[in-house]
Motif scaffolding. Sequence first.
Motif, PDB file in Angstrom:
ATOM      1  N   LEU A 145     -53.206  28.205 -49.560  1.00  7.84           N
ATOM      2  CA  LEU A 145     -52.567  27.644 -48.366  1.00  7.84           C
ATOM      3  C   LEU A 145     -51.782  26.378 -48.706  1.00  7.84           C
ATOM      4  O   LEU A 145     -50.695  26.152 -48.183  1.00  7.84           O
ATOM      5  CB  LEU A 145     -53.623  27.337 -47.304  1.00  7.84           C
ATOM      6  N   ARG A 146     -52.325  25.576 -49.603  1.00  8.52           N
ATOM      7  CA  ARG A 146     -51.615  24.343 -49.988  1.00  8.52           C
ATOM      8  C   ARG A 146     -50.329  24.657 -50.729  1.00  8.52           C
ATOM      9  O   ARG A 146     -49.328  23.975 -50.557  1.00  8.52           O
ATOM     10  CB  ARG A 146     -52.524  23.454 -50.832  1.00  8.52           C
ATOM     11  N   VAL A 147     -50.370  25.698 -51.566  1.00  3.94           N
ATOM     12  CA  VAL A 147     -49.145  26.093 -52.271  1.00  3.94           C
ATOM     13  C   VAL A 147     -48.082  26.507 -51.270  1.00  3.94           C
ATOM     14  O   VAL A 147     -46.922  26.075 -51.347  1.00  3.94           O
ATOM     15  CB  VAL A 147     -49.436  27.252 -53.255  1.00  3.94           C
ATOM     16  N   LEU A 148     -48.479  27.355 -50.297  1.00  5.23           N
ATOM     17  CA  LEU A 148     -47.522  27.834 -49.303  1.00  5.23           C
ATOM     18  C   LEU A 148     -47.027  26.699 -48.407  1.00  5.23           C
ATOM     19  O   LEU A 148     -45.832  26.584 -48.117  1.00  5.23           O
ATOM     20  CB  LEU A 148     -48.166  28.936 -48.446  1.00  5.23           C
ATOM     21  N   LEU A 149     -47.969  25.844 -47.970  1.00  2.00           N
ATOM     22  CA  LEU A 149     -47.587  24.759 -47.072  1.00  2.00           C
ATOM     23  C   LEU A 149     -46.720  23.721 -47.771  1.00  2.00           C
ATOM     24  O   LEU A 149     -45.858  23.104 -47.137  1.00  2.00           O
ATOM     25  CB  LEU A 149     -48.841  24.081 -46.502  1.00  2.00           C
ATOM     26  N   THR A 150     -46.955  23.534 -49.072  1.00  5.04           N
ATOM     27  CA  THR A 150     -46.155  22.566 -49.832  1.00  5.04           C
ATOM     28  C   THR A 150     -44.679  22.944 -49.805  1.00  5.04           C
ATOM     29  O   THR A 150     -43.800  22.081 -49.751  1.00  5.04           O
ATOM     30  CB  THR A 150     -46.646  22.472 -51.285  1.00  5.04           C
ATOM     31  N   LEU A 151     -44.400  24.257 -49.831  1.00  5.08           N
ATOM     32  CA  LEU A 151     -43.017  24.719 -49.820  1.00  5.08           C
ATOM     33  C   LEU A 151     -42.305  24.344 -48.523  1.00  5.08           C
ATOM     34  O   LEU A 151     -41.083  24.234 -48.484  1.00  5.08           O
ATOM     35  CB  LEU A 151     -42.983  26.241 -50.017  1.00  5.08           C
ATOM     36  N   PHE A 152     -43.099  24.148 -47.465  1.00  2.00           N
ATOM     37  CA  PHE A 152     -42.505  23.849 -46.152  1.00  2.00           C
ATOM     38  C   PHE A 152     -42.938  22.472 -45.634  1.00  2.00           C
ATOM     39  O   PHE A 152     -42.853  22.216 -44.445  1.00  2.00           O
ATOM     40  CB  PHE A 152     -42.918  24.923 -45.139  1.00  2.00           C
ATOM     41  N   ALA A 153     -43.394  21.610 -46.537  1.00  2.00           N
ATOM     42  CA  ALA A 153     -43.977  20.329 -46.120  1.00  2.00           C
ATOM     43  C   ALA A 153     -43.002  19.488 -45.302  1.00  2.00           C
ATOM     44  O   ALA A 153     -43.369  18.887 -44.294  1.00  2.00           O
ATOM     45  CB  ALA A 153     -44.446  19.538 -47.340  1.00  2.00           C
ATOM     46  N   VAL A 154     -41.753  19.433 -45.732  1.00  2.00           N
ATOM     47  CA  VAL A 154     -40.764  18.603 -45.028  1.00  2.00           C
ATOM     48  C   VAL A 154     -40.525  19.137 -43.615  1.00  2.00           C
ATOM     49  O   VAL A 154     -40.481  18.383 -42.641  1.00  2.00           O
ATOM     50  CB  VAL A 154     -39.439  18.562 -45.812  1.00  2.00           C
ATOM     51  N   ALA A 155     -40.395  20.466 -43.500  1.00  2.00           N
ATOM     52  CA  ALA A 155     -40.176  21.066 -42.180  1.00  2.00           C
ATOM     53  C   ALA A 155     -41.383  20.870 -41.270  1.00  2.00           C
ATOM     54  O   ALA A 155     -41.242  20.650 -40.063  1.00  2.00           O
ATOM     55  CB  ALA A 155     -39.870  22.552 -42.329  1.00  2.00           C
ATOM     56  N   LEU A 156     -42.601  20.922 -41.858  1.00  2.00           N
ATOM     57  CA  LEU A 156     -43.809  20.772 -41.062  1.00  2.00           C
ATOM     58  C   LEU A 156     -43.894  19.401 -40.400  1.00  2.00           C
ATOM     59  O   LEU A 156     -44.456  19.257 -39.315  1.00  2.00           O
ATOM     60  CB  LEU A 156     -45.047  20.988 -41.940  1.00  2.00           C
ATOM     61  N   LEU A 157     -43.308  18.399 -41.044  1.00  2.00           N
ATOM     62  CA  LEU A 157     -43.342  17.048 -40.499  1.00  2.00           C
ATOM     63  C   LEU A 157     -42.615  16.950 -39.157  1.00  2.00           C
ATOM     64  O   LEU A 157     -42.923  16.090 -38.345  1.00  2.00           O
ATOM     65  CB  LEU A 157     -42.701  16.069 -41.494  1.00  2.00           C
ATOM     66  N   THR A 158     -41.651  17.824 -38.946  1.00  2.00           N
ATOM     67  CA  THR A 158     -40.798  17.717 -37.759  1.00  2.00           C
ATOM     68  C   THR A 158     -41.232  18.644 -36.618  1.00  2.00           C
ATOM     69  O   THR A 158     -40.649  18.570 -35.541  1.00  2.00           O
ATOM     70  CB  THR A 158     -39.343  18.048 -38.136  1.00  2.00           C
ATOM     71  N   LEU A 159     -42.207  19.495 -36.839  1.00  2.00           N
ATOM     72  CA  LEU A 159     -42.606  20.452 -35.808  1.00  2.00           C
ATOM     73  C   LEU A 159     -43.497  19.784 -34.765  1.00  2.00           C
ATOM     74  O   LEU A 159     -44.603  19.347 -35.080  1.00  2.00           O
ATOM     75  CB  LEU A 159     -43.354  21.634 -36.435  1.00  2.00           C
ATOM     76  N   PRO A 160     -43.023  19.692 -33.508  1.00  2.00           N
ATOM     77  CA  PRO A 160     -43.872  19.100 -32.471  1.00  2.00           C
ATOM     78  C   PRO A 160     -44.980  20.063 -32.054  1.00  2.00           C
ATOM     79  O   PRO A 160     -44.841  21.286 -32.184  1.00  2.00           O
ATOM     80  CB  PRO A 160     -42.887  18.859 -31.317  1.00  2.00           C
ATOM     81  N   TRP A 161     -46.073  19.504 -31.567  1.00  2.00           N
ATOM     82  CA  TRP A 161     -47.225  20.227 -31.028  1.00  2.00           C
ATOM     83  C   TRP A 161     -48.046  20.966 -32.084  1.00  2.00           C
ATOM     84  O   TRP A 161     -49.093  21.518 -31.762  1.00  2.00           O
ATOM     85  CB  TRP A 161     -46.800  21.219 -29.930  1.00  2.00           C
ATOM     86  N   LEU A 162     -47.596  20.981 -33.337  1.00  2.00           N
ATOM     87  CA  LEU A 162     -48.359  21.668 -34.386  1.00  2.00           C
ATOM     88  C   LEU A 162     -49.703  20.968 -34.610  1.00  2.00           C
ATOM     89  O   LEU A 162     -50.747  21.616 -34.726  1.00  2.00           O
ATOM     90  CB  LEU A 162     -47.557  21.686 -35.692  1.00  2.00           C
ATOM     91  N   LYS A 163     -49.676  19.640 -34.654  1.00  2.00           N
ATOM     92  CA  LYS A 163     -50.918  18.898 -34.885  1.00  2.00           C
ATOM     93  C   LYS A 163     -51.839  18.942 -33.665  1.00  2.00           C
ATOM     94  O   LYS A 163     -53.062  18.887 -33.802  1.00  2.00           O
ATOM     95  CB  LYS A 163     -50.601  17.452 -35.268  1.00  2.00           C
ATOM     96  N   VAL A 164     -51.261  19.051 -32.469  1.00  2.00           N
ATOM     97  CA  VAL A 164     -52.090  19.181 -31.268  1.00  2.00           C
ATOM     98  C   VAL A 164     -52.897  20.474 -31.341  1.00  2.00           C
ATOM     99  O   VAL A 164     -54.118  20.479 -31.132  1.00  2.00           O
ATOM    100  CB  VAL A 164     -51.227  19.157 -29.995  1.00  2.00           C
ATOM    101  N   ALA A 165     -52.207  21.573 -31.641  1.00  2.00           N
ATOM    102  CA  ALA A 165     -52.893  22.863 -31.759  1.00  2.00           C
ATOM    103  C   ALA A 165     -53.934  22.813 -32.870  1.00  2.00           C
ATOM    104  O   ALA A 165     -55.066  23.303 -32.722  1.00  2.00           O
ATOM    105  CB  ALA A 165     -51.876  23.971 -32.026  1.00  2.00           C
TER     106      ALA A 165
END
Length: 247
Positions: free
Chosen positions: A58-78
Amino acid sequence: MLEELASQAFWLGLLKIIGVNVILSGDNAVVIALAARSLPQRQQKQAVFWGAGAAIVLRVLLTLFAVALLTLPWLKVAGSLLLLWIGVKLLVPEDDDAEIAASGHLVSAIKTILIADLVMSLDNVIAVAAAAAGSMLLLALGLAISIPLVIGGATLLIKLMERFPVIITIGAALIGWVAGEMLAADAGLQDLLTSWGVEYRDARPYLGSVSLEIVSGLLGVALVVLLGKWFASRHAPAATAPLDVPK
């Protein structure tokens, strides 16, 4: 690559990544240990193996999208709501039935680990990506460093939980803390919180001099521990009630 290895920035970045992994990989290790603690020893090893493996993938996959993940609203709420549920669930003891039930518990434990890994790996990936400052070599090293930390940490915690059950509550409280912090830091809440007088300093919310992340983290701890203990107390009488055997 040799030039990069010889630079001061590389080694400073590596030290940052090691520090981030030591601190944040503990969260994943706690979840794995809590979810696997009630399994037979052989299945504990399987849960640690698959749980740690899932965390790394999961970390490998998420690392590829780390920059985009920073900008997604409501992701951390969920994600925080999922973590709160997981923290409460891990405080409720499992029914200790036959080997068939244990097999089902292994699948359930791995599911819990997968969900928690997905959510809790977000902070680790984002922090490592920031420390790497665009260096793919540092990103790769960061992932490699996290593997033994997660596996070794989970194995050690399972043994400690057997001797000191209070660690189970502490671990669940940690998950509640992470969930609360994550909730307050979500970008989707920024407009709402700002309208209530909250100020953002270095992208962190403050009400006056009080950090909302700390307040939210403490509320997360209280919610997980209180709900978890309440559900556990309701579960205990049902699990220990004697069976009525006809005479």
